[in-house]
Design an enzyme around this catalytic site. Sequence first.
Site, mmCIF file in Angstrom:
data_model
loop_
_atom_site.group_PDB
_atom_site.id
_atom_site.type_symbol
_atom_site.label_atom_id
_atom_site.label_comp_id
_atom_site.label_asym_id
_atom_site.label_seq_id
_atom_site.Cartn_x
_atom_site.Cartn_y
_atom_site.Cartn_z
ATOM 1 N N GLU A 18 0.851 -1.195 0.000
ATOM 2 C CA GLU A 18 0.000 0.000 0.000
ATOM 3 C C GLU A 18 0.882 1.239 0.000
ATOM 4 O O GLU A 18 1.892 1.277 0.691
ATOM 5 C CB GLU A 18 -0.859 -0.021 1.273
ATOM 6 C CG GLU A 18 -1.705 1.222 1.446
ATOM 7 C CD GLU A 18 -2.365 1.290 2.830
ATOM 8 O OE1 GLU A 18 -3.347 0.562 3.062
ATOM 9 O OE2 GLU A 18 -1.897 2.102 3.662
ATOM 10 N N THR A 49 -4.064 4.637 -0.963
ATOM 11 C CA THR A 49 -5.012 5.106 0.043
ATOM 12 C C THR A 49 -5.750 6.364 -0.436
ATOM 13 O O THR A 49 -5.318 7.038 -1.375
ATOM 14 C CB THR A 49 -4.296 5.438 1.366
ATOM 15 O OG1 THR A 49 -3.255 6.379 1.081
ATOM 16 C CG2 THR A 49 -3.704 4.194 1.990
#
Length: 317
Positions: A18, A49
């Site tokens: 991520e 994100t």
Amino acid sequence: MKITEKIKNSNQTLFSFEILPPLKGKSIDSIFNCIDKLIEFSPAFVDVTYHREEFILKKRGDGSFDRIVTRKRPGTVAICASIQNKYKVDAVPHIICGGFTKEDTENALIDLDFLGIRNVLALRGDNAKTESQFNPEIGGNRNALELINQIKNMNNGIYLDEELENPNPTEFCIGAACYPEKHQDAPNFISDLNYTKRKIEAGAEFLTTQMFFDNSKYFKYIDECKKTGINVPVIPGIKPITSRKQLFLLPKHFKIDIPFELSNEIEKAKNDEEVKQIGIDWCIKQCKELKSKGVPVLHFYTMGVPDITRKIAKEVF
Ligand code: FAD
């Protein structure tokens, strides 16, 4: 390709990570630098994100304040498109409820569909920093379950405007978040599991966990998921501790426990370098055990520091 297909087609644990969009005003190069350092481990996908707007107070000359709305890390959708274009790796944007009306969400999903993005992680999103609880936008989804329903509807060709002629069904593979140590808003562990099951029944096809530092909590969670009838892949989210202050910040922010064995070692460390090495060693041990038990993916929260994830991936993959 859908993440669920990648998992189905693989007979080994996949690698993914991520990233956070850069702060407003910074270049996308930091994203590319991060991916360049991790690309050799053939990531199955890269999550990006989403950060909701924040309210800041700016002092005026006369001493009064202006309340300004700003998003410190914009660019999630564009970053996903760039990643897919440049690296030919699937990007997974996080879609949140906070700050979005259902119309905004629909339009964002249309953008993603047109860009060829096929996987999304559907989340409620964090509270606005100035609010003590989550407050949805008027006309917005109130939680991940409602958001998943909306995406699933679009996958079935159902848009908000029921009068559209032959609306195009989207093909999103929907993921959702889960919490081996329980989400803070859940009254108890069982309610949390039951609610997570409802997210699966609504259309989520995989789950990604909150970070955890004790594998036994993940294994117990998987057992409980099975007993509850949750049979989708549960991807462990992994984060190495990289500084002493994280011993206190991570439990506070993410409502997770740091095992005593780890916290004790970190507290005894002589300097920052030693702390970092303890965090890396712990993480490698965690990953090796998870991999040996056949987890579908090891998903790393890089927090914009690819070098540490790289060190760990080198030992594990
Ligand atoms: P939900 O699933 O909607 O709810 C969280 C919990 O609240 C549930 O587990 C349940 O216990 C309880 N609950 C909610 N509604 C009900 C109901 N109707 N009935 C019973 N119980 C209910 N935040 C961001 O802002 N941006 C990001 O990019 C981001 N990425 C994340 C990625 C991962 C893998 C994870 C684990 C979290 C991420 N977060 C992100 C943080 C996340 O938004 C917060 O944890 C948020 O507080 C909850 O989001 P959720 O989607 O799990 O919420």
